[in-house]
Design an enzyme around this catalytic site. Structure first.
Site, PDB file in Angstrom:
ATOM      1  N   ASP A  99      38.816 -19.710  15.331  1.00  0.00           N
ATOM      2  CA  ASP A  99      39.247 -20.328  14.085  1.00  0.00           C
ATOM      3  C   ASP A  99      39.785 -19.205  13.202  1.00  0.00           C
ATOM      4  O   ASP A  99      39.075 -18.228  12.938  1.00  0.00           O
ATOM      5  CB  ASP A  99      38.030 -20.987  13.416  1.00  0.00           C
ATOM      6  CG  ASP A  99      38.376 -22.242  12.654  1.00  0.00           C
ATOM      7  OD1 ASP A  99      39.333 -22.183  11.859  1.00  0.00           O
ATOM      8  OD2 ASP A  99      37.697 -23.258  12.850  1.00  0.00           O
ATOM      9  N   ASP A 201      43.151 -22.717  10.107  1.00  0.00           N
ATOM     10  CA  ASP A 201      42.554 -23.528   9.052  1.00  0.00           C
ATOM     11  C   ASP A 201      43.591 -23.861   7.969  1.00  0.00           C
ATOM     12  O   ASP A 201      44.350 -22.993   7.541  1.00  0.00           O
ATOM     13  CB  ASP A 201      41.402 -22.706   8.441  1.00  0.00           C
ATOM     14  CG  ASP A 201      40.505 -23.515   7.540  1.00  0.00           C
ATOM     15  OD1 ASP A 201      39.880 -24.465   8.040  1.00  0.00           O
ATOM     16  OD2 ASP A 201      40.425 -23.193   6.339  1.00  0.00           O
ATOM     17  N   GLU A 264      45.688 -26.897  11.665  1.00  0.00           N
ATOM     18  CA  GLU A 264      44.962 -27.994  11.014  1.00  0.00           C
ATOM     19  C   GLU A 264      45.832 -28.528   9.885  1.00  0.00           C
ATOM     20  O   GLU A 264      46.130 -27.813   8.928  1.00  0.00           O
ATOM     21  CB  GLU A 264      43.628 -27.520  10.433  1.00  0.00           C
ATOM     22  CG  GLU A 264      42.834 -28.693   9.849  1.00  0.00           C
ATOM     23  CD  GLU A 264      41.845 -28.321   8.750  1.00  0.00           C
ATOM     24  OE1 GLU A 264      40.921 -29.109   8.503  1.00  0.00           O
ATOM     25  OE2 GLU A 264      41.999 -27.262   8.116  1.00  0.00           O
ATOM     26  N   HIS A 325      34.294 -31.295  12.527  1.00  0.00           N
ATOM     27  CA  HIS A 325      33.164 -30.958  11.657  1.00  0.00           C
ATOM     28  C   HIS A 325      33.377 -31.373  10.201  1.00  0.00           C
ATOM     29  O   HIS A 325      32.536 -31.074   9.364  1.00  0.00           O
ATOM     30  CB  HIS A 325      32.923 -29.451  11.731  1.00  0.00           C
ATOM     31  CG  HIS A 325      34.086 -28.663  11.195  1.00  0.00           C
ATOM     32  ND1 HIS A 325      35.339 -28.673  11.789  1.00  0.00           N
ATOM     33  CD2 HIS A 325      34.218 -27.897  10.087  1.00  0.00           C
ATOM     34  CE1 HIS A 325      36.169 -27.941  11.079  1.00  0.00           C
ATOM     35  NE2 HIS A 325      35.520 -27.447  10.050  1.00  0.00           N
ATOM     36  N   ASP A 326      34.510 -32.011   9.919  1.00  0.00           N
ATOM     37  CA  ASP A 326      34.796 -32.431   8.543  1.00  0.00           C
ATOM     38  C   ASP A 326      34.791 -33.948   8.364  1.00  0.00           C
ATOM     39  O   ASP A 326      34.938 -34.425   7.232  1.00  0.00           O
ATOM     40  CB  ASP A 326      36.183 -31.921   8.115  1.00  0.00           C
ATOM     41  CG  ASP A 326      36.251 -30.407   8.029  1.00  0.00           C
ATOM     42  OD1 ASP A 326      35.246 -29.787   7.628  1.00  0.00           O
ATOM     43  OD2 ASP A 326      37.319 -29.845   8.366  1.00  0.00           O
TER      44      ASP A 326
HETATM   45  C1  GLC Z   1      39.173 -26.730   6.697  1.00  0.00           C
HETATM   46  C2  GLC Z   1      37.867 -26.673   7.439  1.00  0.00           C
HETATM   47  C3  GLC Z   1      36.759 -27.075   6.501  1.00  0.00           C
HETATM   48  C4  GLC Z   1      36.729 -26.088   5.364  1.00  0.00           C
HETATM   49  C5  GLC Z   1      38.095 -25.999   4.673  1.00  0.00           C
HETATM   50  C6  GLC Z   1      38.178 -24.803   3.799  1.00  0.00           C
HETATM   51  O1  GLC Z   1      39.497 -28.020   6.317  1.00  0.00           O
HETATM   52  O2  GLC Z   1      37.932 -27.468   8.579  1.00  0.00           O
HETATM   53  O3  GLC Z   1      35.525 -27.138   7.145  1.00  0.00           O
HETATM   54  O4  GLC Z   1      35.756 -26.457   4.433  1.00  0.00           O
HETATM   55  O5  GLC Z   1      39.129 -25.865   5.603  1.00  0.00           O
HETATM   56  O6  GLC Z   1      38.261 -23.632   4.564  1.00  0.00           O
END
Ligand code: GLC
Ligand code: MG
Length: 533
Positions: A99, A201, A264, A325-326
């Site tokens: 990541d 990310d 993402e 995980h979100d």
């Molecule tokens: C992304 C991650 C999330 C995190 C956010 C800030 O969306 O998946 O878990 O809180 O970025 O880094």
């Protein structure tokens, strides 16, 4: 046959490292824990493991606040443990994806500590500093994704810094070439250590409006989205300039052979597909989260698949995601019966699937009592259901204490159902959802049409969704009953006399079928077709 890369044929599996396997009894998963479970992952049949952040971090956002991009948090291990993990992953023919969190650092990162030290510090411009508005308030109306203003005043220097997430996560200034060069070196550091690629990310956040204009109000705002929903993110994200930044990242990734760049991106499909980049020089796989938001009925699923397939740029490779995980877990979103049909969709639609740890055993969201809440989003905006702890609970390995996850006290509670909902029990049960995942994954290997074949919609009517996957002479028919009632009189595609059921979501039929067959409630079938003679 088209030449395809491993990240097109393969299946990604996301490990949330804090919750996968603990080996030192601190109640938090670690790198040696992942290493210990590689045989399980290889046996499951996945091809690549994406590990959420493992870097030194104060853990304000559980690792998404990075204090050193080129190290390992002692809680997870050290660089030697990391090298052992890479070696063991590769020894099994698997790939390892890290990541990469480039939009923001931790406020404890040395870069930010220097940047905030004074207005004339050489790293000042590595972050986004602005003077207060004339009334002394924040420079504009941008909101943090976790609620509240996205600007925090640094009293000592009299300026505000911007943070799209927590105030402990200051945004880097990607317009600064020194920042870009430093971050490119981070990618090189990990690729030289053997990493096979990156999940980037919030990649659509990297560039902000050069003039920091106010965002317009969101006419469709619903309070349950949280504070961030009050405004459209017109000027704070998804800026045209971001594509040059991503193309640069891609060139760095391409300095090493056969690596992958995943982005993402939470955007509507028409905006999402721009992240393949001009001439496909952007992300290899801009994550497609449409199934996470889909209404679970045949017509809307068919419509979103068609829209996505129809929007892809020429040569752009599709991908599908059911959870991460979100977002709430699939089994909790749609229920256990539909989660089986969802597994069929994930693993038979055209494109690279990404699985979330535990979904293969039907793990559910775990209710978190107020004293167990860890997620800062839940703490900032309590009670709206935005908290992400429920989908981050420990992996359920067996029926021993704490589901075999830890000998200590787990950092988040283990699900109450772990005595039967666990890997060991499901490996022994030929009808379990884990057995279904294993069969589906094995089918993809035996039938390359499922990996790289063409996609053709066949039906979306009532509760029945059907499509064909074809490659060379092989034709597979996938048909799903998304409703709770038996569907009768289902036809094979035109001109096909007979098919052979390779798999049912119930794992209890492998038989010949002709037009007019039935599907039980929530049943999905993968059928090999034989041409009419
Ligand atoms: C992304 C991650 C999330 C995190 C956010 C800030 O969306 O998946 O878990 O809180 O970025 O880094
Ligand atoms: Mg540990």
């Amino acid at each position: 046959m088209i030449d395809t890369r491993w990240w097109q044929r393969g299946i990604f599996y996301q490990v949330y490292p804090r919750s996968f396997q603990d080996t030192d009894g601190d109640g938090i998963g670690d790198l040696d824990g992942i290493r210990r479970r590689l045989d399980y992952l290889a046996g499951l049949g996945v091809d690549a493991i994406w590990v959420s952040p493992i870097y030194p971090s104060p853990m304000a956002d559980f690792g998404y606040d990075v204090a050193d991009y080129c190290g390992i948090h002692p809680m997870f291990g050290d660089l030697e443990a990391f090298d052992r993990l890479v070696a063991d992953v590769h020894a099994r023919g698997l790939k390892l994806v890290l990541d990469f969190v480039p939009n923001h650092t931790s406020d404890q990162h040395l870069w930010f500590r220097e940047s905030r030290a004074s207005r004339d510090n050489p790293k000042r411009d590595w972050y986004i500093w602005r003077d207060p508005a004339p009334d002394g308030g924040p420079p504009n109306n941008w909101i943090s994704n976790f609620g509240g203003p996205a600007w925090t005043l640094d009293a000592a220097s009299g300026q505000y810094y911007y943070h799209a997430f927590l105030k402990e996560q200051p945004d880097l200034n990607w317009r600064n070439p020194e920042v870009r060069a430093a971050m490119h070196d981070v990618l090189r550091f990990w690729m030289a250590r053997g990493v096979d690629g990156f999940r980037v990310d919030v990649i659509w956040h990297l560039m902000k409006d050069a003039d920091f204009r106010d965002n317009p109000p969101n006419p469709g705002y619903r309070p349950e989205e949280g504070d961030i929903g009050r405004f459209l993110q017109t000027h704070s994200a998804d800026q045209p300039e971001v594509h040059d930044i991503i193309a640069e990242l891609r060139r760095v990734v391409d300095e090493f052979p056969d690596r992958v760049l995943i982005g993402e991106i939470y955007l509507p499909i028409d905006r999402l597909v721009a992240y393949y980049g001009e001439d496909l020089a952007g992300a290899h796989l801009p994550f497609n989260f449409q199934l996470i938001y889909a209404s679970w009925n045949a017509e809307s699923l068919a419509a979103l698949i068609e829209e996505y397939e129809g929007s892809l740029p020429r040569g752009g490779w599709p991908n599908w995601v059911l959870g991460n995980h979100d977002r709430p877990r699939i089994a909790s979103r749609v229920g256990h019966d539909r989660a089986r049909a969802a597994a069929v969709l994930l693993l038979t639609l055209r494109g690279t699937p990404t699985m979330y740890y535990g979904d293969e055993i039907g793990m559910e969201n775990v209710p978190i009592s107020p004293e167990d809440v860890h997620d800062p989003w839940e703490k900032n905006e309590p009670g709206l259901g935005l908290g992400r702890d429920p989908e981050r609970t420990p992996m359920q390995w067996d029926a021993s204490p704490n589901a075999g996850f830890t000998a200590g006290r787990p950092w988040l509670p283990v699900a109450a159902n772990f005595a039967h909902c666990n890997v060991a029990a499901m490996l022994d049960d030929p009808f379990s959802i884990l057995a279904l995942y294993r069969r589906l994954i094995a089918l993809r290997r035996v039938h390359p049409a499922l990996q790289t074949g063409s996609y053709r919609p066949v039906t979306a009517h009532g509760d029945v969704l059907a499509y064909q996957r074809e490659l060379g002479g092989e034709s597979l028919f996938v048909v799903l009953n998304l409703g709770g009632e038996t569907q009768r009189g289902i036809a094979l595609p035109d001109g096909v006399a007979e098919g052979h059921v390779l798999l049912s979501t119930r794992l209890d039929r492998e038989e010949k079928v002709t037009s007019g067959f039935s599907l039980r409630a929530h049943e999905g079938l993968v059928i090999a077709l034989s041409a009419a003679t």
